[in-house]
Design a protein around this motif. Structure first.
Motif, PDB file in Angstrom:
ATOM      1  N   VAL A  76      -2.002   0.139 -13.189  1.00 52.08           N
ATOM      2  CA  VAL A  76      -1.294  -0.234 -12.082  1.00 52.08           C
ATOM      3  C   VAL A  76      -1.474  -0.373 -10.647  1.00 52.08           C
ATOM      4  N   GLU A  77      -1.902   1.192 -10.359  1.00 56.65           N
ATOM      5  CA  GLU A  77      -2.297   1.357  -9.131  1.00 56.65           C
ATOM      6  C   GLU A  77      -3.946   1.016  -8.604  1.00 56.65           C
ATOM      7  N   ILE A  78      -4.466   0.293  -9.317  1.00 57.41           N
ATOM      8  CA  ILE A  78      -5.461  -0.378  -9.663  1.00 57.41           C
ATOM      9  C   ILE A  78      -4.947  -1.999  -8.884  1.00 57.41           C
ATOM     10  N   GLY A  79      -4.343  -2.276  -9.755  1.00 55.97           N
ATOM     11  CA  GLY A  79      -3.865  -4.297  -9.594  1.00 55.97           C
ATOM     12  C   GLY A  79      -3.095  -4.299  -7.864  1.00 55.97           C
ATOM     13  N   TYR A  80      -2.250  -3.201  -7.823  1.00 59.29           N
ATOM     14  CA  TYR A  80      -1.010  -2.962  -6.250  1.00 59.29           C
ATOM     15  C   TYR A  80      -2.674  -2.929  -5.424  1.00 59.29           C
ATOM     16  N   ALA A  81      -3.208  -1.938  -5.501  1.00 59.74           N
ATOM     17  CA  ALA A  81      -4.777  -1.821  -4.578  1.00 59.74           C
ATOM     18  C   ALA A  81      -5.380  -2.863  -4.199  1.00 59.74           C
ATOM     19  N   LEU A  82      -5.389  -4.145  -5.210  1.00 57.01           N
ATOM     20  CA  LEU A  82      -6.370  -5.158  -4.590  1.00 57.01           C
ATOM     21  C   LEU A  82      -5.517  -5.916  -4.830  1.00 57.01           C
ATOM     22  N   ALA A  83      -3.716  -6.313  -5.413  1.00 55.29           N
ATOM     23  CA  ALA A  83      -3.064  -7.316  -4.478  1.00 55.29           C
ATOM     24  C   ALA A  83      -2.456  -7.181  -3.083  1.00 55.29           C
ATOM     25  N   SER A  84      -1.949  -5.781  -2.676  1.00 57.78           N
ATOM     26  CA  SER A  84      -2.328  -5.283  -0.854  1.00 57.78           C
ATOM     27  C   SER A  84      -3.705  -6.443  -0.023  1.00 57.78           C
ATOM     28  N   ALA A  85      -4.661  -5.229  -0.475  1.00 56.02           N
ATOM     29  CA  ALA A  85      -5.779  -5.874  -0.085  1.00 56.02           C
ATOM     30  C   ALA A  85      -5.878  -7.276   0.440  1.00 56.02           C
ATOM     31  N   LEU A 100     -13.159  -9.630  10.045  1.00 54.27           N
ATOM     32  CA  LEU A 100     -12.074  -8.381   9.574  1.00 54.27           C
ATOM     33  C   LEU A 100     -11.263  -8.523   7.777  1.00 54.27           C
ATOM     34  N   ALA A 101     -11.856 -10.519   7.880  1.00 54.65           N
ATOM     35  CA  ALA A 101     -10.677  -9.866   6.390  1.00 54.65           C
ATOM     36  C   ALA A 101     -11.791  -9.439   5.314  1.00 54.65           C
ATOM     37  N   VAL A 102     -13.376  -9.374   5.421  1.00 59.93           N
ATOM     38  CA  VAL A 102     -14.163  -8.907   5.221  1.00 59.93           C
ATOM     39  C   VAL A 102     -14.000  -6.799   4.928  1.00 59.93           C
ATOM     40  N   VAL A 103     -13.703  -6.486   6.055  1.00 57.22           N
ATOM     41  CA  VAL A 103     -14.105  -5.043   5.990  1.00 57.22           C
ATOM     42  C   VAL A 103     -12.699  -4.736   6.015  1.00 57.22           C
ATOM     43  N   LEU A 104     -11.730  -5.198   6.368  1.00 56.08           N
ATOM     44  CA  LEU A 104      -9.964  -4.961   5.782  1.00 56.08           C
ATOM     45  C   LEU A 104      -9.993  -4.887   4.094  1.00 56.08           C
ATOM     46  N   PHE A 105     -10.249  -5.877   3.629  1.00 54.53           N
ATOM     47  CA  PHE A 105     -10.440  -5.619   2.155  1.00 54.53           C
ATOM     48  C   PHE A 105     -10.220  -4.753   1.677  1.00 54.53           C
ATOM     49  N   PRO A 106     -12.063  -3.958   1.281  1.00 56.20           N
ATOM     50  CA  PRO A 106     -12.105  -3.126   0.882  1.00 56.20           C
ATOM     51  C   PRO A 106     -11.739  -1.396   1.555  1.00 56.20           C
ATOM     52  N   LEU A 107     -11.625  -1.516   2.799  1.00 57.83           N
ATOM     53  CA  LEU A 107     -10.281  -0.233   3.229  1.00 57.83           C
ATOM     54  C   LEU A 107      -8.880  -0.255   2.894  1.00 57.83           C
ATOM     55  N   ARG A 108      -8.853  -1.486   2.341  1.00 57.53           N
ATOM     56  CA  ARG A 108      -7.338  -1.658   2.363  1.00 57.53           C
ATOM     57  C   ARG A 108      -7.430  -0.800   0.544  1.00 57.53           C
ATOM     58  N   VAL A 109      -8.687  -1.190  -0.247  1.00 57.82           N
ATOM     59  CA  VAL A 109      -8.150  -0.881  -1.239  1.00 57.82           C
ATOM     60  C   VAL A 109      -8.669   0.645  -1.618  1.00 57.82           C
ATOM     61  N   VAL A 110      -9.498   1.149  -0.853  1.00 61.35           N
ATOM     62  CA  VAL A 110     -10.021   2.686  -0.425  1.00 61.35           C
ATOM     63  C   VAL A 110      -8.416   3.021  -0.373  1.00 61.35           C
TER      64      VAL A 110
END
Length: 97
Positions: A21-30, A65-75
């Motif tokens: 669930v947490e991985i799904g949330y991380a991907l969706a919110s990112a 910025l989107a490319v940088v933000l996505f992995p930062l949010r997931v991590v």
């Protein structure tokens, strides 16, 4: 989340479910955060008749910025999950102490 393991060291089903669930949330919110940033920066150039340089700059900035933000949010979401909840009072490890 408490990380109590079974005696054989494997994760319980509820721990595996929580991680999923947490991985799904991380991907969706990112994805959502990256899409919002991209839309804010690139959207005006795509919606309105702006000069070519301005449109390209907005598109490039939004993409970068989107490319940088996505992995930062997931991590950041997954690291916060790994640490688990913090005690409500410093020095205490459980409500009974």
């Amino acid at each position: 989340m408490g990380h109590t393991r079974r005696t054989d060291g494997r994760r319980t089903q509820s721990e595996r479910d929580a991680i999923t669930v947490e991985i799904g949330y991380a991907l969706a919110s990112a994805a959502f955060a990256a899409a919002v940033v991209f839309g804010v920066l690139a959207g005006p150039g795509l919606l309105f008749d702006l000069p070519g340089a301005v449109e390209k700059a907005g598109l490039a900035a939004g993409t970068a910025l989107a490319v940088v933000l996505f992995p930062l949010r997931v991590v950041s979401v997954l690291v916060r999950f790994r640490w688990g909840p913090q005690p409500s009072q410093p020095g205490r490890t459980s409500p009974d102490s």
